[in-house]
Design an enzyme around this catalytic site. Structure first.
Site, PDB file in Angstrom:
ATOM      1  N   LYS A  22     -53.831  39.431  23.990  1.00 38.46           N
ATOM      2  CA  LYS A  22     -52.381  39.647  24.111  1.00 38.46           C
ATOM      3  C   LYS A  22     -51.705  39.509  22.744  1.00 38.46           C
ATOM      4  O   LYS A  22     -50.908  40.361  22.350  1.00 38.46           O
ATOM      5  CB  LYS A  22     -51.780  38.617  25.084  1.00 38.46           C
ATOM      6  CG  LYS A  22     -50.266  38.510  25.010  1.00 38.46           C
ATOM      7  CD  LYS A  22     -49.724  37.463  25.945  1.00 38.46           C
ATOM      8  CE  LYS A  22     -49.656  36.066  25.386  1.00 38.46           C
ATOM      9  NZ  LYS A  22     -48.571  35.830  24.409  1.00 38.46           N
ATOM     10  N   ASN A  23     -52.044  38.457  22.029  1.00 32.57           N
ATOM     11  CA  ASN A  23     -51.341  38.201  20.767  1.00 32.57           C
ATOM     12  C   ASN A  23     -51.721  39.174  19.656  1.00 32.57           C
ATOM     13  O   ASN A  23     -50.991  39.315  18.679  1.00 32.57           O
ATOM     14  CB  ASN A  23     -51.579  36.760  20.302  1.00 32.57           C
ATOM     15  CG  ASN A  23     -50.799  35.769  21.149  1.00 32.57           C
ATOM     16  OD1 ASN A  23     -49.996  36.163  21.995  1.00 32.57           O
ATOM     17  ND2 ASN A  23     -51.030  34.484  20.920  1.00 32.57           N
ATOM     18  N   ARG A  92     -40.290  36.227  22.936  1.00 36.40           N
ATOM     19  CA  ARG A  92     -39.896  36.045  21.546  1.00 36.40           C
ATOM     20  C   ARG A  92     -40.534  37.042  20.599  1.00 36.40           C
ATOM     21  O   ARG A  92     -39.971  37.381  19.564  1.00 36.40           O
ATOM     22  CB  ARG A  92     -40.253  34.639  21.099  1.00 36.40           C
ATOM     23  CG  ARG A  92     -39.637  33.558  21.926  1.00 36.40           C
ATOM     24  CD  ARG A  92     -40.085  32.237  21.382  1.00 36.40           C
ATOM     25  NE  ARG A  92     -40.000  32.280  19.936  1.00 36.40           N
ATOM     26  CZ  ARG A  92     -38.913  32.031  19.239  1.00 36.40           C
ATOM     27  NH1 ARG A  92     -37.821  31.674  19.850  1.00 36.40           N
ATOM     28  NH2 ARG A  92     -38.917  32.114  17.922  1.00 36.40           N
ATOM     29  N   CYS A 116     -37.339  27.810  23.250  1.00 31.86           N
ATOM     30  CA  CYS A 116     -38.135  28.017  24.465  1.00 31.86           C
ATOM     31  C   CYS A 116     -38.755  26.685  24.838  1.00 31.86           C
ATOM     32  O   CYS A 116     -38.550  25.687  24.158  1.00 31.86           O
ATOM     33  CB  CYS A 116     -39.177  29.099  24.280  1.00 31.86           C
ATOM     34  SG  CYS A 116     -40.569  28.602  23.301  1.00 31.86           S
ATOM     35  N   ARG A 121     -38.347  27.040  17.739  1.00 34.36           N
ATOM     36  CA  ARG A 121     -38.889  28.318  17.260  1.00 34.36           C
ATOM     37  C   ARG A 121     -37.863  29.190  16.525  1.00 34.36           C
ATOM     38  O   ARG A 121     -37.531  30.297  16.972  1.00 34.36           O
ATOM     39  CB  ARG A 121     -39.548  29.079  18.409  1.00 34.36           C
ATOM     40  CG  ARG A 121     -40.564  28.222  19.129  1.00 34.36           C
ATOM     41  CD  ARG A 121     -41.310  28.956  20.188  1.00 34.36           C
ATOM     42  NE  ARG A 121     -42.355  29.828  19.644  1.00 34.36           N
ATOM     43  CZ  ARG A 121     -43.200  30.504  20.409  1.00 34.36           C
ATOM     44  NH1 ARG A 121     -43.115  30.447  21.704  1.00 34.36           N
ATOM     45  NH2 ARG A 121     -44.133  31.244  19.868  1.00 34.36           N
ATOM     46  N   ASP A 304     -52.798  26.767  20.855  1.00 35.15           N
ATOM     47  CA  ASP A 304     -52.886  27.457  22.152  1.00 35.15           C
ATOM     48  C   ASP A 304     -54.070  26.975  23.006  1.00 35.15           C
ATOM     49  O   ASP A 304     -54.210  27.406  24.143  1.00 35.15           O
ATOM     50  CB  ASP A 304     -52.993  28.981  21.941  1.00 35.15           C
ATOM     51  CG  ASP A 304     -51.642  29.595  21.569  1.00 35.15           C
ATOM     52  OD1 ASP A 304     -50.629  28.885  21.606  1.00 35.15           O
ATOM     53  OD2 ASP A 304     -51.613  30.796  21.237  1.00 35.15           O
ATOM     54  N   ILE A 326     -48.071  21.884  15.496  1.00 37.38           N
ATOM     55  CA  ILE A 326     -47.453  23.206  15.332  1.00 37.38           C
ATOM     56  C   ILE A 326     -46.109  23.294  16.057  1.00 37.38           C
ATOM     57  O   ILE A 326     -45.128  23.771  15.497  1.00 37.38           O
ATOM     58  CB  ILE A 326     -48.390  24.330  15.834  1.00 37.38           C
ATOM     59  CG1 ILE A 326     -49.777  24.211  15.168  1.00 37.38           C
ATOM     60  CG2 ILE A 326     -47.789  25.712  15.585  1.00 37.38           C
ATOM     61  CD1 ILE A 326     -49.808  24.434  13.675  1.00 37.38           C
ATOM     62  N   ARG A 396     -48.073  35.824  32.191  1.00 39.08           N
ATOM     63  CA  ARG A 396     -47.713  36.376  30.883  1.00 39.08           C
ATOM     64  C   ARG A 396     -48.948  36.519  29.996  1.00 39.08           C
ATOM     65  O   ARG A 396     -48.971  37.345  29.098  1.00 39.08           O
ATOM     66  CB  ARG A 396     -46.712  35.460  30.167  1.00 39.08           C
ATOM     67  CG  ARG A 396     -45.325  35.500  30.733  1.00 39.08           C
ATOM     68  CD  ARG A 396     -44.405  34.680  29.874  1.00 39.08           C
ATOM     69  NE  ARG A 396     -44.633  34.994  28.470  1.00 39.08           N
ATOM     70  CZ  ARG A 396     -44.457  34.158  27.464  1.00 39.08           C
ATOM     71  NH1 ARG A 396     -44.028  32.939  27.681  1.00 39.08           N
ATOM     72  NH2 ARG A 396     -44.687  34.519  26.228  1.00 39.08           N
TER      73      ARG A 396
HETATM   74  C1  UD1 Z   1     -47.892  32.847  17.581  1.00 29.72           C
HETATM   75  C2  UD1 Z   1     -48.531  33.064  18.934  1.00 29.72           C
HETATM   76  C3  UD1 Z   1     -48.510  31.773  19.762  1.00 29.72           C
HETATM   77  C4  UD1 Z   1     -49.128  30.634  18.958  1.00 29.72           C
HETATM   78  C5  UD1 Z   1     -48.485  30.512  17.587  1.00 29.72           C
HETATM   79  C6  UD1 Z   1     -49.165  29.478  16.710  1.00 29.72           C
HETATM   80  C7  UD1 Z   1     -48.021  35.385  19.389  1.00 29.72           C
HETATM   81  C8  UD1 Z   1     -47.253  36.367  20.199  1.00 29.72           C
HETATM   82  N1  UD1 Z   1     -47.783  34.103  19.636  1.00 29.72           N
HETATM   83  O1  UD1 Z   1     -46.522  32.515  17.816  1.00 29.72           O
HETATM   84  O2  UD1 Z   1     -49.258  31.997  20.948  1.00 29.72           O
HETATM   85  O3  UD1 Z   1     -48.938  29.420  19.674  1.00 29.72           O
HETATM   86  O4  UD1 Z   1     -48.559  31.779  16.903  1.00 29.72           O
HETATM   87  O5  UD1 Z   1     -50.518  29.734  16.590  1.00 29.72           O
HETATM   88  O6  UD1 Z   1     -48.855  35.745  18.573  1.00 29.72           O
HETATM   89  N2  UD1 Z   1     -41.522  28.660  12.550  1.00 29.72           N
HETATM   90  C9  UD1 Z   1     -40.355  28.419  11.836  1.00 29.72           C
HETATM   91  N3  UD1 Z   1     -39.672  29.488  11.332  1.00 29.72           N
HETATM   92  C10 UD1 Z   1     -40.088  30.770  11.493  1.00 29.72           C
HETATM   93  C11 UD1 Z   1     -41.272  31.018  12.223  1.00 29.72           C
HETATM   94  C12 UD1 Z   1     -41.964  29.944  12.744  1.00 29.72           C
HETATM   95  O7  UD1 Z   1     -39.955  27.272  11.668  1.00 29.72           O
HETATM   96  O8  UD1 Z   1     -39.422  31.698  10.996  1.00 29.72           O
HETATM   97  C13 UD1 Z   1     -42.254  27.531  13.153  1.00 29.72           C
HETATM   98  C14 UD1 Z   1     -42.262  27.609  14.678  1.00 29.72           C
HETATM   99  O9  UD1 Z   1     -41.087  27.045  15.216  1.00 29.72           O
HETATM  100  C15 UD1 Z   1     -43.500  26.834  15.042  1.00 29.72           C
HETATM  101  C16 UD1 Z   1     -44.459  27.167  13.880  1.00 29.72           C
HETATM  102  O10 UD1 Z   1     -43.632  27.629  12.810  1.00 29.72           O
HETATM  103  O11 UD1 Z   1     -43.228  25.468  15.064  1.00 29.72           O
HETATM  104  C17 UD1 Z   1     -45.493  28.211  14.218  1.00 29.72           C
HETATM  105  O12 UD1 Z   1     -44.858  29.407  14.564  1.00 29.72           O
HETATM  106  P1  UD1 Z   1     -45.513  30.854  14.343  1.00 29.72           P
HETATM  107  O13 UD1 Z   1     -46.802  30.719  13.602  1.00 29.72           O
HETATM  108  O14 UD1 Z   1     -44.478  31.762  13.802  1.00 29.72           O
HETATM  109  O15 UD1 Z   1     -45.856  31.257  15.836  1.00 29.72           O
HETATM  110  P2  UD1 Z   1     -45.458  32.580  16.620  1.00 29.72           P
HETATM  111  O16 UD1 Z   1     -45.728  33.768  15.789  1.00 29.72           O
HETATM  112  O17 UD1 Z   1     -44.112  32.409  17.229  1.00 29.72           O
END
Ligand code: UD1
Length: 416
Positions: A22-23, A92, A116, A121, A304, A326, A396
């Site tokens: 999915k991701n 998201r 969420c 996030r 995850d 994370i 999902r």
């Molecule tokens: C992706 C995965 C999710 C997984 C996560 C971490 C998808 C669709 N989802 O989510 O399943 O749990 O990676 O492996 O691929 N952060 C900030 N600012 C930003 C972006 C992120 O502070 O602009 C923080 C987030 O709040 C979180 C951490 O960084 O605490 C990790 O987020 P990120 O790596 O961006 O995860 P996603 O891409 O949302």
């Protein structure tokens, strides 16, 4: 609303086929916006999030067709530039459309996703990156507006290796002018799969999978065909399903090399995992010992998988320790597991799990995607009946989980 009811106590045996990731699929669906030509994706899981992303793409002007083999995508030259709140709030990952829209149309407007269940996030890392490429960013009425006559490649250094920000910036950079270097980039296999797709489209991307990704912008990209990588989190979840029931299963269409950190920990606790020619053999019949787990960006232990391994440790003698680095609120499964008799203490971002002899079935509530999987796993080993509500979270991210588990011998049913 659907529920899943499990009667625990059956050892799993047999074969399971893992679905596409999915991701990995989500950003690749979005990347089809980078060309007007048709793109074909196969090994895409038929999941709610995938269909939600198709709706986001349709809302901005793409034509999406579902076939038996997968999905085809064709973006229209005059796309709309808006990803609406009704869709973004349900998923998201919709914010990923910013990169392609901005670089192709000079403008993007996306609803701010909001928090969420597992944390706030924010998307500041994405937005800072776009600013560095030359975009003007304005937040108005719950939407973020980005504008740029053209994007110009530069060096972008992330404060944290965000998966989504890496994907978003990669998609903008492939059509930007000149060279973009992303430092402290996320290294997840899903990033590599996106890079492979972009390269098939004609992009110049190197270094994906390492901390430094280098991209030379090109003038245009083309349609292509791509098979999405297998879902590593679904694979890990089934490995644990075998271990928690003391079962022995074969797993097909999976990539063990994407799961090194998890496999290390599972070997350490006593689960035997063997790579055969075209399947993975999991032997969960040994006695297990407790673990210390600390979630980290890839190649560290995946957040995850934290909830699912916690379910396993709930029935493993001794005290296990989980540190979640994370997401700030990713222990929602703890109170539900406690309702099933688990002994878990929480202190900030650390959970202490004392293994108990038996969990007992109970009515529980799914709170987020991976927490739901943890409850299913706990239900497989609990005495009596576990009745899980709000399983739309599970839907999902796991394709037909109850069908796959029933085929392995679990007593599990979905109640509509
Ligand atoms: C992706 C995965 C999710 C997984 C996560 C971490 C998808 C669709 N989802 O989510 O399943 O749990 O990676 O492996 O691929 N952060 C900030 N600012 C930003 C972006 C992120 O502070 O602009 C923080 C987030 O709040 C979180 C951490 O960084 O605490 C990790 O987020 P990120 O790596 O961006 O995860 P996603 O891409 O949302």
């Amino acid at each position: 609303m659907d529920r899943i009811v499990i009667t625990g106590g059956r050892k799993l045996k047999g074969e399971v086929i893992i679905s596409g990731s999915k991701n990995a699929a989500l950003p690749i669906q979005v990347a089809t916006l980078l060309t007007d030509e048709r793109c074909l994706l196969t090994n895409v899981p038929r999941l709610r999030d995938i269909y939600t992303m198709n709706e986001v793409l349709k809302a901005i002007g793409s034509e999406v067709k579902e076939t038996t083999a997968g999905f085809s995508f064709q973006s229209k030259p005059k796309q709309k530039k808006v990803a609406p709140y009704e869709l973004v709030k349900t998923m998201r990952a919709s914010v990923l459309v910013v990169g392609p829209l901005l670089v192709r149309l000079g403008e993007a407007k996306v609803a701010l996703p909001g928090g969420c269940a597992i944390g706030q996030r924010p998307i500041n890392i994405h937005l800072d990156g776009f600013k560095k490429l030359g975009a003007k960013v304005e937040i108005k009425e719950g939407y973020v507006h980005l504008k740029a006559k053209k994007l110009i490649g530069t060096k972008i250094t992330f404060g944290f290796p965000s998966v989504g920000a890496t994907e978003n910036l990669m998609m903008a950079a492939v059509l930007s002018e000149g060279r973009t270097i992303i430092e402290n980039a996320a290294r997840e296999p899903e990033i590599v799969d996106l890079a492979d797709f972009l390269v098939k489209m004609g992009a110049q991307v190197s270094g994906a999978g390492s901390g430094v990704i280098k991209i030379n912008g090109v003038k245009e990209l083309h349609g292509c065909e791509h098979r999405v990588i297998p879902d590593r989190i679904e694979t890990g979840t089934f490995i644990i399903a075998s271990a928690i029931t003391g079962g022995e299963i074969k797993i097909r269409n999976a990539r063990l090399d994407h799961l090194d950190a998890l496999i290390d920990k599972l070997n350490q606790t006593g689960v035997k995992i063997e790579k055969k020619e075209d399947y993975i053999l999991v032997d969960g019949t040994s006695k297990l010992s407790p673990l210390e787990i600390e979630t980290m960006p890839y190649p560290g232990f995946p957040t995850d998988m934290q909830a699912q391994v916690m379910s396993l440790m709930c029935v493993t003698p001794g005290t296990s320790i989980f540190t979640e680095n994370i997401f700030e609120n990713r222990f929602m499964h703890v109170s539900e597991l406690q309702r099933m008799g688990a002994e878990i203490g929480l202190k900030g971002n650390v959970a202490f799990v004392k293994g108990v002899k038996n969990l007992s079935g109970a009515p529980v509530m799914a709170t987020d995607l991976r927490a739901s999987a943890a409850l299913v796993l706990a239900g497989l080993v609990a005495k009596g009946e576990t009745d899980i509500s709000r399983i739309y979270h599970l839907d999902r991210g796991y394709e037909q989980i109850e069908v796959k588990l029933a085929k392995l011998g679990a007593k599990i049913k979905r109640i509509k």
